[in-house]
Write an enzyme that holds these catalytic residues in place. Structure first.
Site, mmCIF file in Angstrom:
data_model
loop_
_atom_site.group_PDB
_atom_site.id
_atom_site.type_symbol
_atom_site.label_atom_id
_atom_site.label_comp_id
_atom_site.label_asym_id
_atom_site.label_seq_id
_atom_site.Cartn_x
_atom_site.Cartn_y
_atom_site.Cartn_z
ATOM 1 N N LYS A 78 15.353 -15.161 -7.412
ATOM 2 C CA LYS A 78 14.129 -15.403 -8.197
ATOM 3 C C LYS A 78 14.465 -15.543 -9.675
ATOM 4 O O LYS A 78 13.596 -15.450 -10.541
ATOM 5 C CB LYS A 78 13.154 -14.246 -8.022
ATOM 6 C CG LYS A 78 12.674 -14.063 -6.599
ATOM 7 C CD LYS A 78 11.641 -12.936 -6.564
ATOM 8 C CE LYS A 78 11.153 -12.677 -5.157
ATOM 9 N NZ LYS A 78 10.283 -11.476 -5.126
ATOM 10 N N ARG A 100 30.188 -7.564 -3.926
ATOM 11 C CA ARG A 100 30.971 -8.801 -3.772
ATOM 12 C C ARG A 100 30.273 -9.894 -4.561
ATOM 13 O O ARG A 100 29.050 -10.064 -4.466
ATOM 14 C CB ARG A 100 31.062 -9.191 -2.302
ATOM 15 C CG ARG A 100 31.625 -10.584 -2.127
ATOM 16 C CD ARG A 100 31.920 -10.919 -0.691
ATOM 17 N NE ARG A 100 33.118 -10.223 -0.225
ATOM 18 C CZ ARG A 100 33.724 -10.486 0.922
ATOM 19 N NH1 ARG A 100 33.242 -11.395 1.732
ATOM 20 N NH2 ARG A 100 34.816 -9.839 1.272
HETATM 21 C C1 NCD Z 1 38.367 -12.526 2.805
HETATM 22 C C2 NCD Z 1 37.512 -12.628 1.554
HETATM 23 O O1 NCD Z 1 36.293 -12.634 1.618
HETATM 24 O O2 NCD Z 1 38.129 -12.690 0.506
HETATM 25 N N1 NCD Z 1 37.678 -12.068 3.925
HETATM 26 C C3 NCD Z 1 37.456 -10.738 4.122
HETATM 27 O O3 NCD Z 1 37.006 -10.028 3.255
HETATM 28 N N2 NCD Z 1 37.806 -10.233 5.318
HETATM 29 C C4 NCD Z 1 39.105 -13.786 3.060
HETATM 30 C C5 NCD Z 1 38.312 -15.013 3.418
HETATM 31 O O4 NCD Z 1 37.099 -15.065 3.298
HETATM 32 O O5 NCD Z 1 38.967 -15.977 3.809
#
Ligand code: NCD
Length: 297
Positions: A78, A100
């Site tokens: 949003k 993340r």
């Molecule tokens: C990895 C990432 O997200 O960096 N995956 C994960 O966390 N298991 C690698 C990927 O996405 O290829």
């Protein structure tokens, strides 16, 4: 700045060893309840299956309360800024935020402004510390040591936070590390990442005498150029069983997932006795328990 876990680069070998030791303790199934009545927020702005689930299970096994938020369901869609989203969550008084984000350095920036510890669950192409820790635990399970390994990391090195975190971690234990991929995905400057790092575009050279062969996904979501077609990529950089004859007899195959069969590795390899891909997933929970406990307790 409050202590969280932003990367492996800032960790010394004793800190890494302490986390791995506690992870080994958490490998025995059970409930531990050391984080009862604590709140952990998982905030994922990028797709994730195993990492998000694994953090959530880890928090629950420690008895913590957890809330998971994904980008599409958050107010970022949003128009809210990252700092405002984080401040809103901090006002709800969690003891840690697992995060993340597609921007390299996003958790580091936020950690300078917030009092809540942040655990980096992957920031852009920069670091993915809990992945390197669970990889280390899996290697240790198979070999009983992390000392002086020869490790081949093969694939899209340029865009891989997994490769960077693993290089930082394994080089602390004297590993010789070969990074391998097509020229466009293997920046020369990565040689300077740590002592003992070599680069090659030749897969056979990378795998020869390796103790560990770590395959990486081609990160199509981070590539701006037209990528190689899956079949062509597989022909030059896909791992097949015959490659493994070049490695040490007891060498293991790793992959952080998600795997793309027929692009970076064959099904035969993925499902072979050498593959520890599902052991990596399993160890992710124990490692994240150790990390959450360290950060929160
Ligand atoms: C990895 C990432 O997200 O960096 N995956 C994960 O966390 N298991 C690698 C990927 O996405 O290829």
């Amino acid at each position: 700045m409050t202590a969280g876990l932003l990367g492996i680069e800032g960790l010394g070998r004793p800190e890494i060893e302490a986390i791995l030791e506690r992870s080994r303790y958490f490998q025995s199934p059970g409930r531990y309840d050391t984080l009862r009545h604590r709140l952990i927020v998982n905030l994922f702005f990028e797709a994730s299956t195993r990492t998000r689930t694994s953090f959530e299970i880890a928090a629950k096994r420690l008895g913590a309360d957890t809330v998971s938020i994904t980008a599409s369901s958050s107010s970022v869609s949003k128009g809210e800024s990252l700092v405002d989203t984080l401040n809103t969550l901090v006002a709800m008084k969690p003891q840690a935020i697992v995060m993340r984000h597609s921007a390299s350095g996003a958790p580091h920036f936020l950690a300078r402004h917030l009092s809540t510890p942040i655990v980096n669950a992957g920031d852009g192409t920069h670091e993915h510390p809990t992945q390197a820790l669970l990889d280390a635990l899996t290697i240790f399970d198979r070999r009983g040591s992390l000392e002086n390994l020869r490790v081949a990391i093969i694939g899209d090195i340029a865009h891989s936070r997994v490769a960077r975190s693993n290089v930082h971690l394994l080089s602390r234990f004297g590993a010789s590390i070969v990074l391998c991929g097509p020229p466009a995905l293997l920046p020369r400057e990565l040689e300077q990442l740590a002592p003992g790092v070599e680069l090659t575009n030749d897969m056979n050279e990378a795998i020869r005498d390796a103790d560990v062969v770590m395959m990486l996904r081609v990160q199509l979501e981070r590539q701006h150029e037209v990528p190689m077609a899956a079949g062509e990529y597989f022909r030059f950089y896909g791992l097949r069983l015959e490659h493994m004859a070049l490695a040490k007899p007891d060498a293991i195959v790793m992959h952080p997932g998600p795997i793309n069969r027929g692009r970076e590795l064959s099904s035969e390899v993925a499902d072979s006795q050498r593959s520890v891909i599902l052991n990596q997933v399993e160890n992710g929970i124990a490692v994240r328990m150790a990390v959450l406990e360290k950060v929160v307790a």
